[in-house]
Design an enzyme around this catalytic site. Structure first.
Site, mmCIF file in Angstrom:
data_model
loop_
_atom_site.group_PDB
_atom_site.id
_atom_site.type_symbol
_atom_site.label_atom_id
_atom_site.label_comp_id
_atom_site.label_asym_id
_atom_site.label_seq_id
_atom_site.Cartn_x
_atom_site.Cartn_y
_atom_site.Cartn_z
ATOM 1 C CB SER A 1 -0.821 -0.072 1.317
ATOM 2 O OG SER A 1 -0.037 -0.113 2.397
ATOM 3 C CE LYS B 1 -5.012 1.568 -3.951
ATOM 4 N NZ LYS B 1 -4.148 1.098 -2.824
ATOM 5 C CB ILE C 1 -1.329 10.528 -6.588
ATOM 6 C CG1 ILE C 1 -1.251 11.323 -4.926
ATOM 7 C CG2 ILE C 1 -0.227 11.407 -7.540
ATOM 8 C CD1 ILE C 1 -0.007 11.308 -4.246
ATOM 9 C CD GLU D 1 -8.529 -6.504 5.574
ATOM 10 O OE1 GLU D 1 -7.987 -6.879 4.607
ATOM 11 O OE2 GLU D 1 -8.307 -6.342 6.576
ATOM 12 C CE LYS E 1 16.881 -8.895 -9.075
ATOM 13 N NZ LYS E 1 17.760 -9.498 -10.075
ATOM 14 C CE LYS F 1 11.360 -13.873 -9.833
ATOM 15 N NZ LYS F 1 11.084 -14.507 -11.261
ATOM 16 N N PRO F 2 9.032 -9.059 -7.257
ATOM 17 C CG PRO F 2 9.538 -7.753 -5.276
ATOM 18 C CD PRO F 2 10.199 -8.239 -6.661
ATOM 19 C CB CYS G 1 -11.195 23.956 13.836
ATOM 20 S SG CYS G 1 -12.731 23.375 14.218
ATOM 21 C CG HIS H 1 -11.288 22.113 9.180
ATOM 22 N ND1 HIS H 1 -10.068 21.810 10.138
ATOM 23 C CD2 HIS H 1 -12.318 21.721 9.976
ATOM 24 C CE1 HIS H 1 -10.425 21.155 11.102
ATOM 25 N NE2 HIS H 1 -11.681 21.011 11.279
ATOM 26 C CD GLU I 1 -7.606 22.436 7.175
ATOM 27 O OE1 GLU I 1 -8.145 23.665 7.184
ATOM 28 O OE2 GLU I 1 -7.901 21.763 7.890
HETATM 29 N N1 GLN Z 1 -12.092 20.105 19.407
HETATM 30 C C1 GLN Z 1 -12.677 21.213 18.702
HETATM 31 C C2 GLN Z 1 -14.261 20.931 18.915
HETATM 32 O O1 GLN Z 1 -14.649 19.820 18.588
HETATM 33 C C3 GLN Z 1 -12.060 21.763 17.528
HETATM 34 C C4 GLN Z 1 -12.392 20.378 16.494
HETATM 35 C C5 GLN Z 1 -11.530 20.849 15.213
HETATM 36 O O2 GLN Z 1 -10.523 21.490 15.550
HETATM 37 N N2 GLN Z 1 -11.777 19.898 14.174
HETATM 38 O O3 GLN Z 1 -15.277 21.791 18.431
#
Ligand code: GLN
Length: 607
Positions: free
Chosen positions: A43, A47, A49, A180, A218, A220-221, A417, A546, A548
């Site tokens: 693993s 995959k 990407i 699995e 190599k 083989k694997p 957060c 979040h 990001e």
């Molecule tokens: N622990 C905090 C909450 O539950 C912040 C959660 C987080 O940062 N994702 O609100």
């Protein structure tokens, strides 16, 4: 028999049939094509990407694509998984908590995915068991084949109908040979048979070892593992060889011979400096043409669209490589030894750095080691700080000490957060005269529960003590830093995963002392963003969301862009060379308009 005939006959078969092929209404056999990606040898080969890069080069040709990850584990979602072991929990707009690969797909394909794009064994088995209790198997014993595999096929066809995609990319989690995922492999084998020729393309990722002691590659694997796939009844059409250095012709010849795959479809996918160069690498090897040919979809292509898409993407890569001004961002966390826990933050910083012409270096700071006394020394060479999301009590004091330090020393700060909640606590304690302010997550009987789970909010949004998950709108206060970052949009959309929030009883008091809540929920007293006015601090912003999770290479997330810009200034880069870096190469501005936080197309169920 044509594909239509096979599926048609199965649909009208009697209860006594050995086939079990429930197809969703509206499913048109042959309309949707499928590319299935398997991992062999081990693993962690990338995959996701590979699969997202392949999907991207088809998308560039004007085809619509939709990915799905089939996860072998029995959890219903990734919400309860420890990021130490599994990497970050990625949250989709509809609230699905899933594997970090879904983040790779959203970023690479600029799509907004939904729960139909993520399927675990837990989901499959629970629907099978639910149907069993409803007596819907008509007296049959419920079996792995055809019932459990039938459920998998149903999920794939449901995605086909909901997304309307030309090509569905199915990534099978784990490695061929695992217990699995064996029934997922069986399901796609059956489905390829049912759909008929030219509707399925099987791709095996394999790994070429290069033991230091031998100094040569190599195979083989790889050969042994590819045999396992053959034994499962799957003959790959394409083999991608992962390796640290380009895979030699000799090795590829061996793989071709043992795998029964023509040489031009055995391709070297060696390590590269950025995941975003993989699409061009695949294109260079002619894998796009091979897939188009295998699936007979040349007539659905738009080659003019491809030129533009390719130019835009390559422009991003050259800017990424050309980014010059070094800047160091400190990430203060407790999982700092496991970088996958912060995969999306790392990506968002790369996007933002590329956007403003900065080469972002990361400094991982373990919050358990930080104190008021050592913060100055530890943060000495850092130009900007992120306190990311987190849970529980460990490392909290260190994070609060760090936030105090960056606030007092005017070091650029982005709180995410937990990083927003702790910023409120720090401010309440040290500025607003509430020395006992805290969060009930950390201290249940806290005298000033400035961060809390609020009963009325539990009721209004159906939290029930659970997390508030997914995309929610955020209303921005005009004239604030937040509004300015989002080109004065009045409403944006961000993704959330939290249980606690700022207690409304304390907001007036905090604001009176100068902290500004600049982003709020449109309907409820939930604070979504805060900041310090820019005349008091060059860049101090935090969000309950979040950000990001919605950053994309070509649409850097504005809060990250703001952080990197502020960090550049803090590091001493003069403002005009920074803007030259940012705008001299025709960089797009951060996304504007009302959906700036998450502006991608909507996919699948959310459509
Ligand atoms: N622990 C905090 C909450 O539950 C912040 C959660 C987080 O940062 N994702 O609100």
């Amino acid at each position: 028999m044509s594909s239509e005939n096979i599926l048609g006959s199965l649909r009208h078969s009697s209860d006594e049939t050995e086939f079990f092929t429930r197809t969703p209404t509206g499913y048109e056999p042959g309309r949707t094509k499928y590319v299935v990606v398997f991992g062999t040898v081990m693993s962690g080969l990338g995959k996701g990407i590979f699969s997202s890069s392949l999907a991207k080069i088809l998308q560039d040709k004007g085809l619509t694509v939709s990915p799905v990850k089939l996860e072998g584990y029995l959890n219903l979602d990734s919400g309860t998984l420890n990021p130490y072991r599994h990497g970050e929990v990625f949250v989709l707009d509809d609230g699905m908590e899933c594997d970090m690969d879904l983040g790779t797909y959203e970023r690479m394909l600029n799509l907004r995915l939904s729960r139909l794009n993520f399927c675990t064994s837990g989901q499959i088995f629970s629907s099978v068991l639910e149907r069993e209790r409803e007596g819907r198997y008509l007296g049959r014993d419920v079996q792995m084949i055809p019932h459990v595999t039938g459920e998998v096929k149903l999920r794939l066809r449901e995605l086909a109908v909901a997304s309307g995609a030309d090509v569905i990319f199915v990534e099978i989690g784990g490695t061929v040979g695992d217990v699995e995922n064996a029934y997922f492999i069986e399901a796609v084998r059956e489905m390829a048979y049912e759909e008929g020729p030219r509707n399925f393309c099987f791709v095996a990722l394999t790994y070429i070892v290069e033991p230091q002691i031998l100094g040569e590659q190599k195979s083989k694997p790889a050969q042994v593992s590819l045999k396992l796939l053959n034994a499962a009844g799957i003959h790959p059409h394409i083999i991608a060889c992962r390796a640290s250095t380009p895979v030699t012709k000799k090795v590829r010849e061996k793989i071709a011979l043992f795998g029964n795959v023509p040489m031009d479809r055995v391709f070297s996918m060696h390590d590269r400096d950025s995941v975003y160069v993989v699409p061009e690498m695949l294109r260079g090897a002619g894998i796009d043409a091979a897939v188009i040919d295998l699936l007979s979809i040349a007539d659905r292509m738009d080659t003019r669209a491809e030129e533009t898409a390719r130019r835009t993407w390559n422009d991003y890569i050259s800017r990424l490589r050309g980014a010059q001004h070094p800047v160091t961002i400190g990430i203060i966390g407790k999982y700092t030894t496991v970088r996958d826990s912060y995969a999306s933050i790392i990506q968002a910083l790369e996007h933002a750095g590329t956007h403003v012409g900065a080469k972002v270096q990361l400094d991982w700071v373990d919050s358990t080691d930080l104190t008021q006394a050592n913060a100055a020394k530890r943060l000495e060479n850092i130009h900007g700080v992120i306190v990311p999301g987190g849970f529980g009590t460990r490392g909290v004091d260190g994070k609060i000490a760090c936030i105090r330090h960056v606030r007092e020393h005017k070091i650029p700060y982005l709180g995410i957060c937990y990083g927003m909640q702790l910023a409120v606590i720090e401010y309440a304690r040290n500025v607003a005269g509430l020395p006992h302010a805290g969060s009930t997550e950390i201290e249940p009987n806290c005298p000033d529960p400035i961060i809390d789970v609020l009963p009325e909010q539990k009721r209004i949004e159906g939290l029930g003590g659970n997390m508030r998950l997914g995309g929610f709108d955020v209303v921005l206060t005009p004239g604030t830093l937040a509004a300015n970052l989002f080109d004065n949009a009045d409403r944006i959309r961000l993704r959330f995963r939290h249980r606690y929030e700022v207690n409304p009883d304390y907001i007036e008091r905090i604001e009176k002392h100068g902290m500004v809540f600049s982003g709020k929920s449109p309907n409820h007293p939930i604070m979504h963003a805060l900041e310090l006015p820019t005349d008091r601090h060059p860049y101090f912003i935090a969000t309950q969301a979040h950000p990001e999770l919605t950053s994309r290479p070509l649409q850097a997330q504005p809060m990250f862009v703001g952080l990197v810009e502020a960090a550049l200034r803090y590091s001493g880069v003069p403002a005009d060379s920074e803007s030259e870096a940012a705008h001299g190469s025709h960089l797009p501005r951060p996304p504007s308009a009302s959906n700036a936080g998450d502006s991608a197309d909507t996919q699948a169920a959310s459509a």
